[in-house]
Scaffold this motif. Structure first.
Motif, PDB file in Angstrom:
ATOM      1  N   ARG A  86       0.843  -1.218   0.000  1.00 23.65           N
ATOM      2  CA  ARG A  86       0.000   0.000   0.000  1.00 23.65           C
ATOM      3  C   ARG A  86       0.865   1.249   0.000  1.00 23.65           C
ATOM      4  NH1 ARG A  86      -5.177  -0.585   2.120  1.00 23.65           N
ATOM      5  NH2 ARG A  86      -5.382   1.660   1.720  1.00 23.65           N
ATOM      6  N   LEU A  87       1.941   1.239   0.800  1.00 23.16           N
ATOM      7  CA  LEU A  87       2.815   2.416   0.873  1.00 23.16           C
ATOM      8  C   LEU A  87       3.543   2.630  -0.451  1.00 23.16           C
ATOM      9  CD1 LEU A  87       4.350   2.012   4.456  1.00 23.16           C
ATOM     10  CD2 LEU A  87       2.707   3.748   3.691  1.00 23.16           C
ATOM     11  N   GLU A  88       4.000   1.533  -1.070  1.00 31.24           N
ATOM     12  CA  GLU A  88       4.677   1.669  -2.355  1.00 31.24           C
ATOM     13  C   GLU A  88       3.736   2.228  -3.414  1.00 31.24           C
ATOM     14  OE1 GLU A  88       6.217  -2.168  -3.244  1.00 31.24           O
ATOM     15  OE2 GLU A  88       8.023  -1.948  -2.005  1.00 31.24           O
ATOM     16  N   GLN A  89       2.487   1.767  -3.408  1.00 29.74           N
ATOM     17  CA  GLN A  89       1.502   2.272  -4.360  1.00 29.74           C
ATOM     18  C   GLN A  89       1.242   3.760  -4.129  1.00 29.74           C
ATOM     19  OE1 GLN A  89      -1.960  -0.184  -3.955  1.00 29.74           O
ATOM     20  NE2 GLN A  89      -0.936  -2.040  -4.734  1.00 29.74           N
ATOM     21  N   ALA A  90       1.152   4.122  -2.816  1.00 26.71           N
ATOM     22  CA  ALA A  90       0.884   5.533  -2.506  1.00 26.71           C
ATOM     23  C   ALA A  90       2.057   6.414  -2.915  1.00 26.71           C
ATOM     24  CB  ALA A  90       0.598   5.685  -1.011  1.00 26.71           C
ATOM     25  N   ILE A  91       3.276   5.957  -2.653  1.00 24.74           N
ATOM     26  CA  ILE A  91       4.464   6.733  -3.016  1.00 24.74           C
ATOM     27  C   ILE A  91       4.572   6.861  -4.530  1.00 24.74           C
ATOM     28  CG2 ILE A  91       6.996   6.724  -2.995  1.00 24.74           C
ATOM     29  CD1 ILE A  91       6.809   5.376  -0.216  1.00 24.74           C
ATOM     30  N   ASP A  92       4.323   5.730  -5.229  1.00 26.95           N
ATOM     31  CA  ASP A  92       4.376   5.776  -6.693  1.00 26.95           C
ATOM     32  C   ASP A  92       3.309   6.717  -7.236  1.00 26.95           C
ATOM     33  OD1 ASP A  92       6.416   3.956  -6.656  1.00 26.95           O
ATOM     34  OD2 ASP A  92       5.144   2.193  -7.076  1.00 26.95           O
ATOM     35  N   GLY A  93       2.212   6.855  -6.507  1.00 30.46           N
ATOM     36  CA  GLY A  93       1.143   7.752  -6.959  1.00 30.46           C
ATOM     37  C   GLY A  93       1.376   9.201  -6.565  1.00 30.46           C
ATOM     38  N   GLY A  94       2.516   9.460  -5.916  1.00 25.57           N
ATOM     39  CA  GLY A  94       2.845  10.835  -5.561  1.00 25.57           C
ATOM     40  C   GLY A  94       2.200  11.318  -4.279  1.00 25.57           C
ATOM     41  N   ALA A  95       1.875  10.438  -3.361  1.00 29.61           N
ATOM     42  CA  ALA A  95       1.234  10.838  -2.111  1.00 29.61           C
ATOM     43  C   ALA A  95       2.192  11.683  -1.283  1.00 29.61           C
ATOM     44  CB  ALA A  95       0.800   9.609  -1.325  1.00 29.61           C
ATOM     45  N   SER A  96       1.636  12.630  -0.559  1.00 30.25           N
ATOM     46  CA  SER A  96       2.431  13.506   0.293  1.00 30.25           C
ATOM     47  C   SER A  96       2.699  12.807   1.624  1.00 30.25           C
ATOM     48  CB  SER A  96       1.686  14.818   0.541  1.00 30.25           C
ATOM     49  OG  SER A  96       0.479  14.556   1.272  1.00 30.25           O
ATOM     50  N   GLY A  97       3.577  13.424   2.428  1.00 39.82           N
ATOM     51  CA  GLY A  97       3.869  12.866   3.741  1.00 39.82           C
ATOM     52  C   GLY A  97       2.637  12.783   4.607  1.00 39.82           C
ATOM     53  N   GLU A  98       1.780  13.778   4.546  1.00 38.77           N
ATOM     54  CA  GLU A  98       0.547  13.797   5.326  1.00 38.77           C
ATOM     55  C   GLU A  98      -0.376  12.669   4.879  1.00 38.77           C
ATOM     56  OE1 GLU A  98      -2.064  14.713   8.192  1.00 38.77           O
ATOM     57  OE2 GLU A  98      -0.063  15.585   7.922  1.00 38.77           O
ATOM     58  N   GLU A  99      -0.441  12.462   3.582  1.00 34.85           N
ATOM     59  CA  GLU A  99      -1.299  11.398   3.064  1.00 34.85           C
ATOM     60  C   GLU A  99      -0.763  10.015   3.472  1.00 34.85           C
ATOM     61  OE1 GLU A  99      -3.076  13.420  -1.002  1.00 34.85           O
ATOM     62  OE2 GLU A  99      -1.086  12.462  -1.034  1.00 34.85           O
ATOM     63  N   LEU A 100       0.550   9.889   3.510  1.00 36.06           N
ATOM     64  CA  LEU A 100       1.128   8.613   3.947  1.00 36.06           C
ATOM     65  C   LEU A 100       0.834   8.362   5.422  1.00 36.06           C
ATOM     66  CD1 LEU A 100       4.608   8.684   2.135  1.00 36.06           C
ATOM     67  CD2 LEU A 100       2.605   7.298   1.546  1.00 36.06           C
ATOM     68  N   ARG A 101       0.950   9.405   6.244  1.00 32.63           N
ATOM     69  CA  ARG A 101       0.621   9.267   7.664  1.00 32.63           C
ATOM     70  C   ARG A 101      -0.842   8.897   7.846  1.00 32.63           C
ATOM     71  NH1 ARG A 101       4.407  13.524   8.131  1.00 32.63           N
ATOM     72  NH2 ARG A 101       2.756  15.095   7.930  1.00 32.63           N
ATOM     73  N   GLU A 102      -1.720   9.496   7.087  1.00 35.60           N
ATOM     74  CA  GLU A 102      -3.141   9.194   7.170  1.00 35.60           C
ATOM     75  C   GLU A 102      -3.408   7.751   6.747  1.00 35.60           C
ATOM     76  OE1 GLU A 102      -7.128   9.512   7.903  1.00 35.60           O
ATOM     77  OE2 GLU A 102      -5.471  10.838   8.470  1.00 35.60           O
ATOM     78  N   LEU A 103      -2.677   7.281   5.747  1.00 35.35           N
ATOM     79  CA  LEU A 103      -2.825   5.894   5.301  1.00 35.35           C
ATOM     80  C   LEU A 103      -2.401   4.926   6.399  1.00 35.35           C
ATOM     81  CD1 LEU A 103      -3.342   3.748   3.135  1.00 35.35           C
ATOM     82  CD2 LEU A 103      -1.003   4.120   2.306  1.00 35.35           C
ATOM     83  N   LEU A 104      -1.290   5.224   7.058  1.00 33.58           N
ATOM     84  CA  LEU A 104      -0.811   4.373   8.154  1.00 33.58           C
ATOM     85  C   LEU A 104      -1.806   4.357   9.306  1.00 33.58           C
ATOM     86  CD1 LEU A 104       2.986   5.304   8.212  1.00 33.58           C
ATOM     87  CD2 LEU A 104       2.003   3.106   7.569  1.00 33.58           C
TER      88      LEU A 104
END
Length: 206
Positions: free
Chosen positions: A176-194
């Motif tokens: 999920r994190l790799e997909q989000a990073i590849d999609g250009g997710a921001s740090g805030e969006e990654l924290r929200e995903l976690l």
């Protein structure tokens, strides 16, 4: 077993100072004239060249012979103390020590492959205290040993399942994190995903 019975009969007879004929006479007087001197000799004389015994001993005869010899029946079933000859009680089960054979026949100890719970439950039907207390203690020890083994096995199985689930969750999180990073997710969006995945895991959702 039949070889042991034969040897023990012969030993007990000689200890009495009786000949085979004298034992046969006493057996006849006790109501078994069919157990003649020749039968006694065949019982005691071991095996023929083909490996078969010349004469087996039935349960009824064993009890009668023990009675006439004045020994407990168990005496004829257990090898002499110090014997190193193993006793075959089943094609794949041998007892190496006379004391273990004695304890098994008395109901004090199981042999490999016997369910201790059923064994000691049956034994307790025929013993009185304090022997019953000793048997009960042995039974309890065996049952607790079995329960402990079952608990350990169950714990190991559950631990393996938990490890597998944890591994799957880590792999899913990584994907999920790799997909989000590849999609250009921001740090805030990654924290929200976690955070969202953590809440989902606490609720036990897949």
């Amino acid at each position: 077993m039949s070889d042991i019975v034969a040897q023990r009969i012969k030993t007990a007879r000689k200890r009495r100072g009786w000949s085979a004929q004298e034992l046969a006479d006493r057996l006849a007087a006790a109501g078994a004239p069919e157990l003649s001197m020749f039968v006694i000799s065949n019982i005691e004389s071991g095996r023929r060249k083909d490996g078969r015994r010349r004469r087996e001993v039935s349960v009824d005869e064993l009890f009668l012979i023990a009675y006439v010899l004045g020994v407990p029946p168990i005496h004829l079933l257990v090898p002499a103390e110090g014997s190193e000859e193993p006793v075959e009680v089943a094609p794949s089960v041998r007892v190496d020590k006379p004391e273990l054979m004695l304890r098994w026949i008395r109901g004090d100890q199981t042999l490999p492959g016997i369910d201790p719970r059923g064994f000691f439950a049956a034994t307790l039907e025929h013993v009185q205290a304090p022997d019953g207390q000793q048997t009960l203690a042995e039974y309890t020890r065996n049952v607790l040993h079995d329960q402990a083994r079952e608990i350990v096995e169950q714990f190991n199985a559950e631990a393996e399942q938990m490890a597998d689930r944890a591994k799957q969750k880590v792999l899913a999180l990584r994907d999920r994190l790799e997909q989000a990073i590849d999609g250009g997710a921001s740090g805030e969006e990654l924290r929200e995903l976690l955070r969202a995945m953590g809440e989902k895991d606490q609720k036990g959702e897949g």
